[in-house]
Design a protein around this motif. Structure first.
Motif, PDB file in Angstrom:
ATOM      1  N   SER A  28       0.834  -1.208   0.000  1.00  0.00           N
ATOM      2  CA  SER A  28       0.000   0.000   0.000  1.00  0.00           C
ATOM      3  C   SER A  28       0.868   1.258   0.000  1.00  0.00           C
ATOM      4  O   SER A  28       0.511   2.259  -0.623  1.00  0.00           O
ATOM      5  N   ASP A  31       1.899   1.922  -3.538  1.00  0.00           N
ATOM      6  CA  ASP A  31       0.787   2.526  -4.292  1.00  0.00           C
ATOM      7  C   ASP A  31       0.552   3.971  -3.862  1.00  0.00           C
ATOM      8  O   ASP A  31       0.318   4.844  -4.692  1.00  0.00           O
ATOM      9  N   TRP A  61      -5.526   7.065  -7.111  1.00  0.00           N
ATOM     10  CA  TRP A  61      -5.651   5.925  -6.198  1.00  0.00           C
ATOM     11  C   TRP A  61      -6.678   4.929  -6.729  1.00  0.00           C
ATOM     12  O   TRP A  61      -6.422   3.722  -6.759  1.00  0.00           O
ATOM     13  N   LEU A  62      -7.819   5.426  -7.153  1.00  0.00           N
ATOM     14  CA  LEU A  62      -8.844   4.523  -7.693  1.00  0.00           C
ATOM     15  C   LEU A  62      -8.373   3.855  -8.982  1.00  0.00           C
ATOM     16  O   LEU A  62      -8.658   2.677  -9.211  1.00  0.00           O
ATOM     17  N   ARG A  65      -5.781   1.187  -7.853  1.00  0.00           N
ATOM     18  CA  ARG A  65      -6.260   0.122  -6.996  1.00  0.00           C
ATOM     19  C   ARG A  65      -7.564  -0.529  -7.456  1.00  0.00           C
ATOM     20  O   ARG A  65      -7.994  -1.519  -6.865  1.00  0.00           O
ATOM     21  N   VAL A  66      -8.166   0.016  -8.522  1.00  0.00           N
ATOM     22  CA  VAL A  66      -9.368  -0.621  -9.067  1.00  0.00           C
ATOM     23  C   VAL A  66      -9.139  -0.981 -10.535  1.00  0.00           C
ATOM     24  O   VAL A  66      -9.169  -2.151 -10.897  1.00  0.00           O
ATOM     25  N   SER A  76      -2.352  -4.516  -7.907  1.00  0.00           N
ATOM     26  CA  SER A  76      -1.977  -3.125  -8.125  1.00  0.00           C
ATOM     27  C   SER A  76      -0.457  -3.105  -8.292  1.00  0.00           C
ATOM     28  O   SER A  76       0.201  -4.135  -8.074  1.00  0.00           O
ATOM     29  N   LEU A 100     -14.491  -3.770  -5.382  1.00  0.00           N
ATOM     30  CA  LEU A 100     -13.207  -3.069  -5.358  1.00  0.00           C
ATOM     31  C   LEU A 100     -13.399  -1.571  -5.135  1.00  0.00           C
ATOM     32  O   LEU A 100     -12.619  -0.936  -4.414  1.00  0.00           O
ATOM     33  N   ARG A 103     -14.183  -1.116  -1.456  1.00  0.00           N
ATOM     34  CA  ARG A 103     -12.982  -1.410  -0.680  1.00  0.00           C
ATOM     35  C   ARG A 103     -11.994  -0.250  -0.754  1.00  0.00           C
ATOM     36  O   ARG A 103     -11.473   0.205   0.257  1.00  0.00           O
ATOM     37  N   GLU A 104     -11.759   0.244  -1.949  1.00  0.00           N
ATOM     38  CA  GLU A 104     -10.757   1.285  -2.125  1.00  0.00           C
ATOM     39  C   GLU A 104     -11.273   2.670  -1.777  1.00  0.00           C
ATOM     40  O   GLU A 104     -10.479   3.577  -1.552  1.00  0.00           O
ATOM     41  N   GLY A 108      -8.621   4.224   0.282  1.00  0.00           N
ATOM     42  CA  GLY A 108      -8.161   5.455  -0.353  1.00  0.00           C
ATOM     43  C   GLY A 108      -8.538   6.688   0.444  1.00  0.00           C
ATOM     44  O   GLY A 108      -7.787   7.670   0.481  1.00  0.00           O
ATOM     45  N   HIS A 150     -11.512  -2.511   5.563  1.00  0.00           N
ATOM     46  CA  HIS A 150     -11.968  -2.406   4.173  1.00  0.00           C
ATOM     47  C   HIS A 150     -12.084  -3.777   3.511  1.00  0.00           C
ATOM     48  O   HIS A 150     -12.877  -3.956   2.594  1.00  0.00           O
TER      49      HIS A 150
END
Length: 183
Positions: A28, A31, A61-62, A65-66, A76, A100, A103-104, A108, A150
């Motif tokens: 993380s 990222d 971020w999205l 991570r998505v 990611s 996702l 979660r993010e 995020g 999350h």
């Protein structure tokens, strides 16, 4: 048979090993650093543009991570570097895009608060770290499931995979060699 017995058995096939928290935090952090660096490059200079940086950070971020996770078999860039991937806890397959996103949004949001804390500095930074600490603390408190808040929200887990860069193993090797040279 307790209520927990219904929850724990056969959640994941035995070959899937849940990732340790320190490895997840490192992934993380990779990222976070990537999104932060790109958002900083996109918006430079004035404090008035700080809000723009935060918006760009959230979008990046999205994306990382998505969108990247959907198109990269659950990984990611940080997860790829650390040989991790996110899967649905019940099916051990890639989570749905809606899951996702949920979660993010939580993870995020905590990272965005951390970024805001960095920019404000001082004791305010501590206040902005608390949501991330609570989120990850939930995962540390349950060594069986290793699910952060999350993850529990959408029932996902982060597992080890053989696909990736193995950055953690390479760093351990370098540190071991450095320790041997010192002796």
């Amino acid at each position: 048979m307790t209520a927990d017995d219904d929850y724990y058995p056969k959640r994941l096939p035995p070959r899937l090993t849940k990732a340790q928290m320190w490895v997840r935090v490192a992934a993380s952090a990779i990222d976070f650093s990537l999104a932060w660096l790109l958002s900083t490059v996109a918006i430079t200079g004035d404090a008035q543009l700080q809000l723009g940086q935060w918006v760009i950070f959230a979008v990046l971020w999205l994306l990382l991570r998505v969108a990247v996770v959907i198109n990269n078999q659950g990984q990611s860039p940080g997860h790829w570097a650390m040989d991790l991937k996110v899967v649905d806890a019940r099916s051990a397959k890639l989570p749905r895009i809606e899951d996702l996103l949920k979660r993010e949004a939580i993870a995020g949001g905590g990272c965005l608060l951390l970024l805001i804390g960095f920019s404000t500095g001082g004791f305010a930074l501590l206040a902005f770290i608390v949501p991330l600490a609570i989120d990850n603390g939930i995962g540390l408190a349950d060594p069986v499931r290793l699910q952060t808040f999350h993850d529990r929200w959408v029932d996902t887990v982060v597992i080890y995979t053989t696909r990736g860069y193995s950055l953690d193993l390479k760093l351990k090797k370098v540190l071991t060699q450095a320790q041997q040279r010192v002796r």
